[in-house]
Scaffold this motif. Sequence first.
Motif, short mmCIF file in Angstrom:
data_model
loop_
_atom_site.label_atom_id
_atom_site.label_comp_id
_atom_site.label_asym_id
_atom_site.label_seq_id
_atom_site.Cartn_x
_atom_site.Cartn_y
_atom_site.Cartn_z
N PHE A 1 12.30 13.04 1.02
CA PHE A 1 11.47 11.88 1.33
C PHE A 1 10.47 12.20 2.42
N MET A 2 10.90 12.90 3.47
CA MET A 2 10.01 13.23 4.58
C MET A 2 8.90 14.19 4.15
N VAL A 3 9.26 15.19 3.33
CA VAL A 3 8.24 16.14 2.84
C VAL A 3 7.25 15.42 1.95
N TRP A 4 7.77 14.56 1.07
CA TRP A 4 6.89 13.80 0.18
C TRP A 4 5.96 12.90 0.98
N PHE A 5 6.48 12.21 1.97
CA PHE A 5 5.66 11.32 2.80
C PHE A 5 4.56 12.12 3.49
N TYR A 6 4.89 13.31 3.98
CA TYR A 6 3.90 14.15 4.66
C TYR A 6 2.74 14.48 3.74
N PHE A 7 3.05 14.93 2.53
CA PHE A 7 2.00 15.29 1.58
C PHE A 7 1.26 14.06 1.06
N ALA A 8 1.97 12.96 0.89
CA ALA A 8 1.35 11.74 0.38
C ALA A 8 0.29 11.21 1.34
N LYS A 9 0.54 11.36 2.64
CA LYS A 9 -0.45 10.91 3.62
C LYS A 9 -1.70 11.79 3.57
N LYS A 10 -1.52 13.07 3.27
CA LYS A 10 -2.65 14.00 3.24
C LYS A 10 -3.50 13.81 1.99
N ASP A 11 -2.84 13.65 0.85
CA ASP A 11 -3.57 13.56 -0.42
C ASP A 11 -2.80 12.68 -1.40
N GLY B 1 0.83 -1.19 0.00
CA GLY B 1 0.00 0.00 0.00
C GLY B 1 0.88 1.25 0.00
N ILE B 2 0.28 2.39 -0.24
CA ILE B 2 1.06 3.63 -0.36
C ILE B 2 1.77 3.97 0.94
N GLN B 3 1.03 4.02 2.05
CA GLN B 3 1.65 4.39 3.32
C GLN B 3 2.65 3.31 3.75
N GLY B 4 2.30 2.05 3.54
CA GLY B 4 3.20 0.97 3.89
C GLY B 4 4.50 1.02 3.11
N THR B 5 4.43 1.46 1.85
CA THR B 5 5.62 1.60 1.02
C THR B 5 6.57 2.63 1.62
N PHE B 6 6.04 3.76 2.03
CA PHE B 6 6.87 4.81 2.61
C PHE B 6 7.52 4.35 3.92
N VAL B 7 6.75 3.68 4.76
CA VAL B 7 7.29 3.19 6.03
C VAL B 7 8.38 2.14 5.77
N PHE B 8 8.10 1.24 4.85
CA PHE B 8 9.07 0.19 4.50
C PHE B 8 10.38 0.82 4.01
#
Length: 296
Positions: free
Chosen positions: A247-257, A201-208
Motif C-alpha cells: 500500500f505504501m509503495v503504491w501510494f508513493y507511485f500514485a502521487k507521482k503519476d 479523489g485519488i490522494q484522498g482515497t489513499f489517505v482515507f
Amino acid sequence: MFESSSWKHLRIPFSFFLLPIFFFALALTPNHNGERILLVLVALHLFLYPSSNGYNSYFDKDEKSIGGLRNPPRVSKGLYFLSLVFFAISIAMGWVINFQFATMLLVYGLVSMAYSHPWIRLKKYPYTSWFIAGLFQGAFTFCMAYAGLSDFGWEVFLKPHVLLPGMLTSVMLWGSYPLTQVYQHEEDSKRGDITLSLKLGIQGTFVFSAVWFLLTGVLFSWFFLDRNQDQALWGFLMAMLPVVLYFMVWFYFAKKDPEKYVNYDWVMWMNRISGLALNIFFIWYFLENTQILQVL
C-alpha cells in the motif's frame, strides 16, 4: 441461454478475497460440523457472492475493467437469470441448515441487489454505499457464517462475542473498499455514480484508507490481547505487513503519476496480496484457536 460471457461475470474466483471472513467465523464458532462447514462455504463463496457479482454486472454494464475481469464482456439477459439461479441455489443450501440461515442469505442478496439496481442504486450515494457494503460484506457476513456453521439463528446478531469480531471485519473492509473504486472514476462519473473514492479523489482515497487500516490494526491488536492471544496478534501483524508495504509503495507511485499507477493491475495485486496473507493467517488462527491439530 447461459452464454460463456455470463459465467465470466459471476467472477467465482473473486470470492477468494472474502474467504478470510469465513475462516475467522470458523475459528470462533463453538459447534463444528463437517457437513455444515461445507454447506456454508459453498453457499456463500460458490453461489451467493457470484450471484451478487453477476446481478450487479448486469445492471452496471461496465465497459472497462472491474474487480476480477480486465476486459468484461458485454452482458446479456442470460446473466440476469443466471445470477438469480445462483441466488436461489444459495438459499436452498442454506435451508438445509435451517430456515433462519436461509433468510440471512436472502437478506444479504437483496441488499447486494440494491447496490446496482436502478430503482435504488446505492452505488450513487458515496457514504451510504461505503457503509452498507462494508457492514454487509463484513459484520453481517461474519454473523451469518457463524450462525450457519453453528446451526444458530438471528439471535447471534445480538451476541457481543459474535458481533464484536464481526465489526472488526467491517472496519477492515471500510478501509479497503474505496481502493477498489479508485481506478473507476471515469466510468462511474459517466453513469452518475458518485462513489466514495470519486468524492475523495485519488490522494484522498489513499489517505482515507490509511486511517482505516491503522484503526484496523489497533482494534485487532486489542481483540487478540483481550483474549490473551499474543501469538495470534503477532501472526496478524505479520500477515498485514506485506499488505501495508505494498500500500505504501503504491501510494508513493500514485502521487507521482496517478495515470500510470492508479489502474486495474495495481488494485488487483493489492487484492491478491491481502487475500493471500489474510487467508493464510485466519486458516492458521482457526487451527490454533480450535486446537484441531492437537486433537488429530
